[in-house]
Design a protein around this motif. Structure first.
Motif, PDB file in Angstrom:
ATOM      1  N   ARG A 124    -135.578 -94.521 -79.147  1.00 59.72           N
ATOM      2  CA  ARG A 124    -136.707 -93.631 -78.535  1.00 59.72           C
ATOM      3  C   ARG A 124    -137.922 -94.487 -77.991  1.00 59.72           C
ATOM      4  O   ARG A 124    -138.527 -93.964 -77.062  1.00 59.72           O
ATOM      5  CB  ARG A 124    -136.728 -92.586 -79.328  1.00 59.72           C
ATOM      6  N   GLU A 215    -137.756 -85.695 -80.395  1.00 61.74           N
ATOM      7  CA  GLU A 215    -137.888 -86.726 -79.077  1.00 61.74           C
ATOM      8  C   GLU A 215    -136.467 -87.191 -78.938  1.00 61.74           C
ATOM      9  O   GLU A 215    -136.353 -87.659 -77.508  1.00 61.74           O
ATOM     10  CB  GLU A 215    -138.803 -87.766 -79.646  1.00 61.74           C
ATOM     11  N   ASP A 216    -135.566 -87.391 -79.656  1.00 63.54           N
ATOM     12  CA  ASP A 216    -134.096 -87.682 -79.252  1.00 63.54           C
ATOM     13  C   ASP A 216    -133.546 -86.706 -78.413  1.00 63.54           C
ATOM     14  O   ASP A 216    -132.770 -87.202 -77.412  1.00 63.54           O
ATOM     15  CB  ASP A 216    -133.510 -87.901 -80.533  1.00 63.54           C
ATOM     16  N   ASN A 223    -138.628 -90.553 -74.298  1.00 61.97           N
ATOM     17  CA  ASN A 223    -137.941 -91.128 -75.598  1.00 61.97           C
ATOM     18  C   ASN A 223    -136.497 -90.642 -75.836  1.00 61.97           C
ATOM     19  O   ASN A 223    -135.827 -91.183 -76.595  1.00 61.97           O
ATOM     20  CB  ASN A 223    -138.837 -90.489 -76.816  1.00 61.97           C
ATOM     21  N   SER A 224    -136.201 -89.567 -75.139  1.00 63.13           N
ATOM     22  CA  SER A 224    -134.882 -89.051 -75.428  1.00 63.13           C
ATOM     23  C   SER A 224    -133.653 -89.789 -74.889  1.00 63.13           C
ATOM     24  O   SER A 224    -133.595 -90.591 -73.891  1.00 63.13           O
ATOM     25  CB  SER A 224    -134.925 -87.537 -74.609  1.00 63.13           C
ATOM     26  N   SER A 225    -132.633 -89.662 -75.725  1.00 66.26           N
ATOM     27  CA  SER A 225    -131.413 -89.899 -75.345  1.00 66.26           C
ATOM     28  C   SER A 225    -130.861 -89.470 -74.050  1.00 66.26           C
ATOM     29  O   SER A 225    -129.829 -90.044 -73.387  1.00 66.26           O
ATOM     30  CB  SER A 225    -130.431 -89.783 -76.380  1.00 66.26           C
ATOM     31  N   ASN A 263    -130.876 -93.834 -81.449  1.00 62.85           N
ATOM     32  CA  ASN A 263    -131.315 -92.457 -82.053  1.00 62.85           C
ATOM     33  C   ASN A 263    -130.193 -91.900 -82.816  1.00 62.85           C
ATOM     34  O   ASN A 263    -128.968 -92.198 -82.629  1.00 62.85           O
ATOM     35  CB  ASN A 263    -131.748 -91.826 -80.869  1.00 62.85           C
TER      36      ASN A 263
END
Length: 336
Positions: A124, A215-216, A223-225, A263
């Protein structure tokens, strides 16, 4: 009655003051006046869902081979490698120094050692960490860690009285005792069971088996996948990683490595959204010139066993996989 009023005011005044100060909060922790609010996991701390209550446990000691030469390992890292999880005894090295990305590492290299620096980032934070060249490492007359200087008193006061920080600290002081957690668990169960609601800072998987940090999963955040990453940005990230290697080599380091820890949502919630494959795209980039210590394939095979149930960090088994890979590279027994 006046005495009682004064005592009550003093009591709540001290609670409010502690809520405004990280230093006072740390003192309360050290003297065990308040419990460790992360003792059941950082995600449980937010969600208070009983099925994700995961008591903290020490990892078994890792058998480590002795190096045949003098080796100094430096890590600039995220919370996955913080001192509460990993220390010098986990590495096949002579000396070990760790600094967080938010700290300044001042260093003096001993040229009789083989000096290695490893840049570790959770997935992230890849874009923030490698979006610009590294800027928190400085040659000096000795090796030590400092916090970034901030002399502006108004900024310090703003942070002290910011509502989010104060609310979080007051929550820790007042509501993290075990008897209070029972009530919080009941409230969270009702919200999740009847209203399909959890704390906004966590994401519960569709089958209810996995808890991840928001945030993942929030695709609007970098930051997210599941946040879109263009090929051009991947090129830029790789260019920065390569630049960091050249720069750190000029500072005297013999080896420069990097590692991206997936993540939790990447591994355990693959169908939550369209995965941006940022780790794979960086590690397979044709212009990448820096050795990468990757654990994605191993973690995907391990699934839930790679991560703690109530926490966003790796389990002892997941951590061991990574440490073994690092030590193989340190001892020259890996050609990644």
């Amino acid at each position: 009655m006046k005495v009682v009023r004064v005592l009550v005011l003093l009591f709540f005044g001290m609670i409010w003051l502690a809520g405004c100060s990280n230093e006072i909060l740390a003192t309360l922790y050290r003297n065990e006046i308040i419990p460790d609010d992360y003792r059941y996991g950082d995600l449980y701390r937010l969600a208070n869902l009983e099925e994700f209550k995961d008591p903290k446990a020490e990892c078994p000691e890792l058998p480590v081979s002795k190096p045949t030469q003098k080796i100094a390992l430096y890590i600039i890292g995220d919370s996955f490698t913080e001192k509460q999880r990993i220390d010098s005894s986990d590495f096949a090295v002579t000396t070990y120094t760790w600094a967080h990305w938010g700290e300044n590492l001042h260093f003096k290299l001993d040229t009789t050692f083989h000096n290695i620096i490893l840049l570790e980032s959770v997935e992230r934070n890849v874009r923030p960490h490698f979006g610009a060249p590294i800027a928190n490492i400085f040659p000096d007359s000795s090796t030590f860690i400092t916090l970034p200087s901030d002399t502006r008193i108004m900024q310090r006061l703003d942070r002290m009285f910011a509502s989010d920080g104060v609310e979080d600290r007051l929550n820790t002081i007042l509501f993290q005792f075990d008897h209070m957690l029972k009530f919080r668990e009941m409230k969270s169960w009702i919200n999740q069971r009847f209203f399909d609601r959890t704390d906004p800072k966590v994401t519960l998987s569709g089958d209810g088996s996995t808890l991840a940090y928001y945030e993942d999963t929030d695709s609007t955040l970098i930051n997210s996948s599941y946040n879109y990453v263009s090929d051009t940005e991947i090129d830029s990230l790789v260019a920065v990683i390569n630049f960091n290697k050249k720069y750190l080599k000029k500072l005297g380091f013999d080896d420069v490595w990097f590692s991206i820890i997936p993540n939790k949502a990447t591994v355990l919630m693959p169908t939550y959204g369209t995965y941006n494959r940022i780790i794979d795209r960086i590690s397979r980039h044709p212009k990448l010139m820096v050795p990468n210590i990757g654990v994605m394939n191993e973690f995907r095979k391990m699934k839930q066993n790679a991560y703690l149930i109530g926490d966003s960090h790796w389990s002892c088994a997941g951590q061991r996989i990574w440490l073994e890979k690092v030590n193989l590279l340190v001892l020259g027994n890996s050609d990644i």
